[in-house]
Design a protein around this motif. Structure first.
Motif, PDB file in Angstrom:
ATOM      1  N   ASP A   1       0.727  -1.230   0.010  1.00 47.68           N
ATOM      2  CA  ASP A   1      -0.081  -0.075  -0.038  1.00 47.68           C
ATOM      3  C   ASP A   1       0.964   1.311  -0.123  1.00 47.68           C
ATOM      4  OD1 ASP A   1      -2.572  -1.396   0.017  1.00 47.68           O
ATOM      5  OD2 ASP A   1      -2.607  -1.407   1.975  1.00 47.68           O
ATOM      6  N   VAL A   2       0.513   2.279  -0.890  1.00 46.68           N
ATOM      7  CA  VAL A   2       1.047   3.550  -0.947  1.00 46.68           C
ATOM      8  C   VAL A   2      -0.060   4.543  -0.261  1.00 46.68           C
ATOM      9  CG1 VAL A   2       2.463   5.035  -2.145  1.00 46.68           C
ATOM     10  CG2 VAL A   2       2.811   2.831  -2.858  1.00 46.68           C
ATOM     11  N   ASP A   3       0.248   5.015   0.870  1.00 47.96           N
ATOM     12  CA  ASP A   3      -0.699   5.967   1.456  1.00 47.96           C
ATOM     13  C   ASP A   3      -0.051   7.480   0.969  1.00 47.96           C
ATOM     14  OD1 ASP A   3      -2.193   4.060   2.579  1.00 47.96           O
ATOM     15  OD2 ASP A   3      -1.370   4.514   4.630  1.00 47.96           O
ATOM     16  N   VAL A   4      -0.868   8.343   0.494  1.00 49.54           N
ATOM     17  CA  VAL A   4      -0.748   9.665  -0.074  1.00 49.54           C
ATOM     18  C   VAL A   4      -1.581  10.882   0.741  1.00 49.54           C
ATOM     19  CG1 VAL A   4      -0.129  11.183  -1.666  1.00 49.54           C
ATOM     20  CG2 VAL A   4      -0.083   8.800  -2.117  1.00 49.54           C
ATOM     21  N   TRP A   5      -1.094  11.848   1.405  1.00 50.34           N
ATOM     22  CA  TRP A   5      -1.882  12.684   2.044  1.00 50.34           C
ATOM     23  C   TRP A   5      -1.004  14.041   1.777  1.00 50.34           C
ATOM     24  CZ3 TRP A   5       0.834   9.249   4.609  1.00 50.34           C
ATOM     25  CH2 TRP A   5       1.778   9.706   5.760  1.00 50.34           C
ATOM     26  N   VAL A   6      -1.792  15.079   2.083  1.00 51.53           N
ATOM     27  CA  VAL A   6      -1.376  16.689   1.821  1.00 51.53           C
ATOM     28  C   VAL A   6      -0.911  16.985   3.294  1.00 51.53           C
ATOM     29  CG1 VAL A   6      -1.517  18.939   1.121  1.00 51.53           C
ATOM     30  CG2 VAL A   6      -2.775  17.156  -0.318  1.00 51.53           C
ATOM     31  N   GLY A   7       0.400  17.384   3.179  1.00 51.88           N
ATOM     32  CA  GLY A   7       1.183  18.072   4.440  1.00 51.88           C
ATOM     33  C   GLY A   7       0.857  19.382   4.650  1.00 51.88           C
ATOM     34  N   THR A   8       1.387  20.275   3.668  1.00 50.03           N
ATOM     35  CA  THR A   8       1.317  21.507   3.630  1.00 50.03           C
ATOM     36  C   THR A   8       0.939  22.068   2.287  1.00 50.03           C
ATOM     37  OG1 THR A   8       3.668  21.960   3.361  1.00 50.03           O
ATOM     38  CG2 THR A   8       3.025  21.955   5.683  1.00 50.03           C
ATOM     39  N   ALA A   9       0.404  23.173   2.277  1.00 46.09           N
ATOM     40  CA  ALA A   9       0.207  23.920   0.856  1.00 46.09           C
ATOM     41  C   ALA A   9       0.407  25.529   1.045  1.00 46.09           C
ATOM     42  CB  ALA A   9      -1.193  23.534   0.531  1.00 46.09           C
ATOM     43  N   SER A  10       0.957  26.077   0.094  1.00 48.24           N
ATOM     44  CA  SER A  10       1.191  27.467  -0.213  1.00 48.24           C
ATOM     45  C   SER A  10       0.314  27.943  -1.388  1.00 48.24           C
ATOM     46  CB  SER A  10       2.619  27.723   0.079  1.00 48.24           C
ATOM     47  OG  SER A  10       3.134  27.317  -1.106  1.00 48.24           O
ATOM     48  N   ALA A  11       0.514  28.949  -2.024  1.00 47.87           N
ATOM     49  CA  ALA A  11       0.227  29.742  -3.055  1.00 47.87           C
ATOM     50  C   ALA A  11       0.144  28.759  -4.431  1.00 47.87           C
ATOM     51  CB  ALA A  11       0.473  30.937  -3.340  1.00 47.87           C
TER      52      ALA A  11
ATOM     53  N   THR B   1      -5.266  26.775  -8.439  1.00 47.63           N
ATOM     54  CA  THR B   1      -6.589  27.202  -8.525  1.00 47.63           C
ATOM     55  C   THR B   1      -7.463  26.988  -7.454  1.00 47.63           C
ATOM     56  OG1 THR B   1      -7.428  25.185  -9.613  1.00 47.63           O
ATOM     57  CG2 THR B   1      -6.298  26.882 -11.152  1.00 47.63           C
ATOM     58  N   GLU B   2      -8.558  27.541  -7.208  1.00 45.72           N
ATOM     59  CA  GLU B   2      -9.519  27.017  -6.245  1.00 45.72           C
ATOM     60  C   GLU B   2     -10.098  25.612  -6.270  1.00 45.72           C
ATOM     61  OE1 GLU B   2     -10.272  28.576  -3.270  1.00 45.72           O
ATOM     62  OE2 GLU B   2      -8.711  30.015  -4.069  1.00 45.72           O
ATOM     63  N   PRO B   3     -10.432  25.309  -7.348  1.00 43.91           N
ATOM     64  CA  PRO B   3     -10.721  23.916  -7.240  1.00 43.91           C
ATOM     65  C   PRO B   3      -9.622  22.825  -6.791  1.00 43.91           C
ATOM     66  CG  PRO B   3     -11.422  24.541  -9.344  1.00 43.91           C
ATOM     67  CD  PRO B   3     -10.808  25.719  -8.581  1.00 43.91           C
ATOM     68  N   GLU B   4      -8.287  23.198  -7.398  1.00 41.12           N
ATOM     69  CA  GLU B   4      -7.121  22.402  -6.973  1.00 41.12           C
ATOM     70  C   GLU B   4      -6.930  22.549  -5.297  1.00 41.12           C
ATOM     71  OE1 GLU B   4      -4.501  22.861 -10.871  1.00 41.12           O
ATOM     72  OE2 GLU B   4      -3.994  24.117  -9.412  1.00 41.12           O
ATOM     73  N   ARG B   5      -7.086  23.526  -4.890  1.00 36.94           N
ATOM     74  CA  ARG B   5      -6.949  23.796  -3.283  1.00 36.94           C
ATOM     75  C   ARG B   5      -8.090  22.994  -2.744  1.00 36.94           C
ATOM     76  NH1 ARG B   5      -4.096  27.190  -1.276  1.00 36.94           N
ATOM     77  NH2 ARG B   5      -2.680  28.618  -2.210  1.00 36.94           N
ATOM     78  N   ALA B   6      -9.309  22.925  -3.104  1.00 31.47           N
ATOM     79  CA  ALA B   6     -10.308  22.091  -2.548  1.00 31.47           C
ATOM     80  C   ALA B   6     -10.207  20.753  -2.619  1.00 31.47           C
ATOM     81  CB  ALA B   6     -11.695  22.554  -3.320  1.00 31.47           C
ATOM     82  N   PHE B   7      -9.575  20.242  -3.635  1.00 31.71           N
ATOM     83  CA  PHE B   7      -9.277  18.773  -3.856  1.00 31.71           C
ATOM     84  C   PHE B   7      -8.102  18.528  -2.919  1.00 31.71           C
ATOM     85  CE2 PHE B   7      -6.305  15.599  -5.292  1.00 31.71           C
ATOM     86  CZ  PHE B   7      -7.227  14.705  -5.607  1.00 31.71           C
ATOM     87  N   LEU B   8      -7.097  19.542  -2.548  1.00 31.55           N
ATOM     88  CA  LEU B   8      -6.173  18.933  -1.965  1.00 31.55           C
ATOM     89  C   LEU B   8      -6.470  19.053  -0.342  1.00 31.55           C
ATOM     90  CD1 LEU B   8      -3.342  21.261  -3.410  1.00 31.55           C
ATOM     91  CD2 LEU B   8      -3.361  18.749  -3.458  1.00 31.55           C
ATOM     92  N   ALA B   9      -7.444  20.123  -0.089  1.00 30.11           N
ATOM     93  CA  ALA B   9      -7.910  20.044   1.356  1.00 30.11           C
ATOM     94  C   ALA B   9      -8.657  18.972   1.845  1.00 30.11           C
ATOM     95  CB  ALA B   9      -8.816  21.179   1.558  1.00 30.11           C
ATOM     96  N   ARG B  10      -9.042  18.042   0.784  1.00 26.64           N
ATOM     97  CA  ARG B  10      -9.763  16.729   1.190  1.00 26.64           C
ATOM     98  C   ARG B  10      -8.739  15.738   1.597  1.00 26.64           C
ATOM     99  NH1 ARG B  10     -12.701  15.511  -4.227  1.00 26.64           N
ATOM    100  NH2 ARG B  10     -11.740  13.679  -3.883  1.00 26.64           N
ATOM    101  N   TYR B  11      -7.400  15.928   1.375  1.00 21.72           N
ATOM    102  CA  TYR B  11      -6.447  15.104   1.773  1.00 21.72           C
ATOM    103  C   TYR B  11      -5.526  15.589   2.627  1.00 21.72           C
ATOM    104  CZ  TYR B  11      -8.322  12.072  -1.924  1.00 21.72           C
ATOM    105  OH  TYR B  11      -9.255  11.270  -2.775  1.00 21.72           O
ATOM    106  N   SER B  12      -5.677  16.792   3.290  1.00 18.25           N
ATOM    107  CA  SER B  12      -5.071  17.590   4.134  1.00 18.25           C
ATOM    108  C   SER B  12      -4.687  16.839   5.408  1.00 18.25           C
ATOM    109  CB  SER B  12      -5.228  19.056   4.184  1.00 18.25           C
ATOM    110  OG  SER B  12      -4.793  19.602   2.987  1.00 18.25           O
ATOM    111  N   GLU B  13      -3.678  16.881   5.863  1.00 18.01           N
ATOM    112  CA  GLU B  13      -3.192  16.329   7.310  1.00 18.01           C
ATOM    113  C   GLU B  13      -2.387  17.168   8.026  1.00 18.01           C
ATOM    114  OE1 GLU B  13      -0.850  12.713   8.805  1.00 18.01           O
ATOM    115  OE2 GLU B  13      -2.602  12.285   8.254  1.00 18.01           O
ATOM    116  N   PRO B  14      -2.510  18.008   9.126  1.00 21.81           N
ATOM    117  CA  PRO B  14      -1.861  18.860   9.841  1.00 21.81           C
ATOM    118  C   PRO B  14      -0.438  18.402  10.293  1.00 21.81           C
ATOM    119  CG  PRO B  14      -4.011  18.425  11.259  1.00 21.81           C
ATOM    120  CD  PRO B  14      -3.939  17.555  10.047  1.00 21.81           C
TER     121      PRO B  14
END
Length: 135
Positions: free
Chosen positions: A75-85, A122-135
């Motif tokens: 299994d390869v688990d992937v999530w978003v750690g941080t995001a900027s502009a 873009t806003e849709p990209e930010r929304a997509f990434l937010a679904r996989y964000s982990e602090p």
């Protein structure tokens, strides 16, 4: 937060003479998981895809234990750690039920292939990434 999990098959050619998966293959496993995760976010039109591309700017891999070739996928688990502009960091774990083989991160840059320059997310990209964000 949720993680995207990709059951990654191992290939016989991924292993060295001792049956260990070659360290360089883990970058490919991460790429496979990432591209499958992004399928719903990446435009299907070629011109839009060129204008809204992503490139890897940095990869860091911590190898935890050797992975031996076998028929069962890992299994390869992937999530978003941080995001900027214009950039974001993806985190990865490559594992099975018993072992953690790799922990890794990639820094991804939103990029316009036509101009050869970074772009803002873009806003849709930010929304997509937010679904996989982990602090």
């Amino acid at each position: 937060m949720r993680r995207y999990t990709y059951p990654c098959p191992l290939r016989w050619a991924d292993a060295d003479a001792d049956g260990h998966i070659n360290n360089a293959q883990f970058l490919r496993y991460m790429e496979e998981a990432r591209t499958r995760m992004f399928r719903e976010m990446v435009p299907t039109d070629e011109e839009c895809r060129r204008q809204n591309a992503f490139v890897v700017a940095r990869s860091v891999i911590d190898y935890r234990t050797p992975l031996h070739y076998r028929h069962e996928p890992v299994d390869v688990d992937v999530w978003v750690g941080t995001a900027s502009a214009a950039t974001f960091e993806l985190a990865y774990e490559i594992h099975d039920a018993n072992h953690l083989y790799v922990e890794a991160t990639t820094t991804i840059v939103a990029y316009n292939l036509n101009t050869g320059r970074p772009r803002r997310l873009t806003e849709p990209e930010r929304a997509f990434l937010a679904r996989y964000s982990e602090p």
